[in-house]
Enzyme design. Structure first.
Site, mmCIF file in Angstrom:
data_model
loop_
_atom_site.group_PDB
_atom_site.id
_atom_site.type_symbol
_atom_site.label_atom_id
_atom_site.label_comp_id
_atom_site.label_asym_id
_atom_site.label_seq_id
_atom_site.Cartn_x
_atom_site.Cartn_y
_atom_site.Cartn_z
ATOM 1 N N HIS A 48 -12.451 3.719 -0.015
ATOM 2 C CA HIS A 48 -12.461 2.776 1.119
ATOM 3 C C HIS A 48 -13.214 1.494 0.765
ATOM 4 C CE1 HIS A 48 -12.035 6.112 4.446
ATOM 5 N NE2 HIS A 48 -10.855 5.662 4.076
ATOM 6 N N LYS A 53 3.280 0.817 3.125
ATOM 7 C CA LYS A 53 2.851 -0.176 4.122
ATOM 8 C C LYS A 53 2.886 -1.527 3.446
ATOM 9 C CE LYS A 53 -0.368 2.760 6.599
ATOM 10 N NZ LYS A 53 -1.645 3.290 6.248
ATOM 11 N N ARG A 111 -2.644 -2.070 -3.407
ATOM 12 C CA ARG A 111 -3.816 -1.223 -3.227
ATOM 13 C C ARG A 111 -3.710 -0.090 -4.243
ATOM 14 N NH1 ARG A 111 -4.946 3.434 1.106
ATOM 15 N NH2 ARG A 111 -7.076 3.844 0.480
ATOM 16 N N ASN A 127 0.874 -1.174 0.000
ATOM 17 C CA ASN A 127 0.000 0.000 0.000
ATOM 18 C C ASN A 127 0.917 1.232 0.000
ATOM 19 O OD1 ASN A 127 -1.728 2.083 0.539
ATOM 20 N ND2 ASN A 127 -2.624 1.190 2.388
ATOM 21 N N GLU A 139 -8.144 -4.678 5.262
ATOM 22 C CA GLU A 139 -8.063 -4.515 3.811
ATOM 23 C C GLU A 139 -6.980 -5.407 3.216
ATOM 24 O OE1 GLU A 139 -8.652 0.039 3.028
ATOM 25 O OE2 GLU A 139 -8.146 -0.325 5.109
ATOM 26 N N GLU A 149 -13.133 1.648 15.772
ATOM 27 C CA GLU A 149 -12.727 0.428 16.477
ATOM 28 C C GLU A 149 -12.377 0.685 17.936
ATOM 29 O OE1 GLU A 149 -9.510 -1.528 14.312
ATOM 30 O OE2 GLU A 149 -10.552 -1.119 12.436
ATOM 31 N N ARG A 205 -10.352 16.752 6.526
ATOM 32 C CA ARG A 205 -11.274 17.084 5.434
ATOM 33 C C ARG A 205 -12.654 17.361 6.024
ATOM 34 N NH1 ARG A 205 -10.046 11.640 2.872
ATOM 35 N NH2 ARG A 205 -7.896 11.864 2.213
#
Ligand code: AMP
Length: 415
Positions: A189, A14, A99, A7, A396, A344, A250
């Site tokens: 997402h 990552k 990704r 990613n 993911e 979470e 944002r």
């Protein structure tokens, strides 16, 4: 198969190394072998590496681009020091899953990367100028470092939302703008929302088509998704990830007339205003303090900071509004699912979002809710709630690894 999941962001890489295969997926027996992140890939990079069963390693080292970061990761994976079982050489890495943020309208599923696919991802750069170039750097670097014999797969953030009907994805602006420039809502997402739908169906033991839920991914970026009969019916992010919920930096939904007004009043360029909406708004913009929800909660509690409280209240109110809108749009939902760093880990934010939703049949069980933090999974609504609420930590990387195997073995599946 051992799948390297990458990613690549503008300044970070990552990764996870996951052992999985078709029969492993069926048995839900995938194994994470290692993972980590390289931050500040250009300059004095901060490297965190973690092989399963071993202590985390943190190193600072000068690196100069995404390729040198991926090279560093590969060399660590195959080195004896990493102590990753059954990985001794690059030949033990069987495929790479990337990704990719924007797949435009072309990619409704994950794709095996070829020169043609790379060109098509390049075509989407104008839709995601902040993200797709970094994703492409990762693809090119992995291809060079591992050679053409190692298949690479692109997994798009937008694909899951390709089932949205025109009524959800079209903006009510002149239709020619959609025809000429593909200006529409894409949603992001997608891999996270898709994972939540998959995991929910496993938890409650139902089929894909029976999944009717609202998923809330609340992290630094935030989005909601209405999943009806197992498919994305609507989602809160739009043409870019700027639309929808309040996020760390944002602002989400706003009246576009503000742009011209700010331009005149503040003498800012449209580009500067766009940067402000992306980087200095949201929780940070309202509080004037931080984009970090944990810090805002501490400011509110310890110092009774008015603007910290206001930022949190606006954040929760926006999420609540989307839940209500999606319940109407879906003609009812079975459950709301929370995920992401905030979703979470923060019982208080979940409770504040769900406050007053008794009118829709949802009551939070405070005791259950307070117990679910730090990667735990479970139901947080009372037994007699008509509308349930769950926390499911997102994953993911797992779906990217699984999609990679399925694509390489030519047994693709939407989710
Ligand atoms: P993510 O982008 O998914 O890593 O989420 C980052 C956000 O999660 C930041 O705003 C963090 O402050 C927030 N977060 C992480 N842990 C907690 C926590 N225990 N309580 C509230 N927010 C948290």
């Amino acid at each position: 198969m051992n799948i390297l999941v990458l990613n690549c962001g503008s300044s970070s890489v990552k990764f996870q190394l996951i052992e999985t295969d078709i029969d492993t997926i069926e048995k839900n027996a995938d194994k994470r072998l290692a993972g980590g992140v390289i931050e500040r890939v250009i300059g004095q990079a901060l490297i965190t590496l973690h092989a399963e069963g071993q202590p985390k390693v943190k190193i600072a080292e000068p690196l100069h681009d995404h390729k040198s970061a991926i090279d560093y990761i590969l060399r660590w994976i195959i080195s004896p020091e990493s102590k990753i079982t059954n990985i001794n050489s690059l030949a033990d890495i069987h495929a790479v899953g990337h990704r990719v943020v924007h797949g435009g309208e072309k990619f409704t599923m994950s794709a095996l990367i070829t020169d043609e696919i790379i060109e098509q991802i390049e075509d989407s750069i104008e839709l995601a100028p902040l993200h797709n170039p970094a994703n492409l750097k990762g693809i090119m670097a992995a291809r060079e470092l591992l050679g053409p014999g190692v298949p690479q797969v692109a997994v798009f953030d937008t694909s899951f939302h390709s089932t949205m009907p025109e009524t959800s994805y079209l903006y009510a602006i002149p239709y020619q703008l959609y025809r000429r420039h593909r200006i529409r809502r894409y949603g992001f997402h997608g891999t996270s929302h898709r994972y939540l739908a998959y995991r929910y169906r496993q938890l409650v033991g139902i089929n894909r088509e029976q999944v009717n839920i609202i998923t809330l991914h609340l992290g630094n970026g935030c989005s909601a998704c209405a999943i009806k009969n197992g498919e994305s019916l609507d989602t809160s992010m739009g043409f870019t990830p700027l639309e929808g919920l309040v996020m760390g930096t944002r602002g989400g939904d706003m009246d576009p007339s503000i742009i011209e007004f700010i331009r005149n009043k503040e003498g800012m360029s449209v580009r500067e205003i766009d940067t402000m909406f992306n980087k200095q708004s949201g929780l940070l913009g309202i509080s004037g303090l931080t984009n970090d929800m944990r810090e805002l909660l501490a400011e509110e509690q310890e110092k009774d900071d008015r603007r910290a409280k206001l930022a949190i209240d606006i954040f929760c109110n926006r999420a609540k509004k989307y839940i209500g809108a999606y319940i109407a749009e879906m003609s009812g939902a079975e459950a709301i699912i929370f995920t992401g760093g905030i979703g979470e880990n923060s019982p208080i934010i979940r409770e504040r979002i769900c406050k007053g939703l008794d009118c829709m049949g949802l009551t939070i069980d405070k005791k259950l809710n307070s117990k679910i933090t730090s990667g735990k999974e479970g139901e947080i609504s009372t037994g007699d709630s008509r509308l349930k609420a769950f926390v499911i930590p997102t994953n993911e990387e797992l779906l990217i690894a699984r999609d990679t195997v399925r694509t390489v073995k030519n047994v693709p599946r939407r989710w």
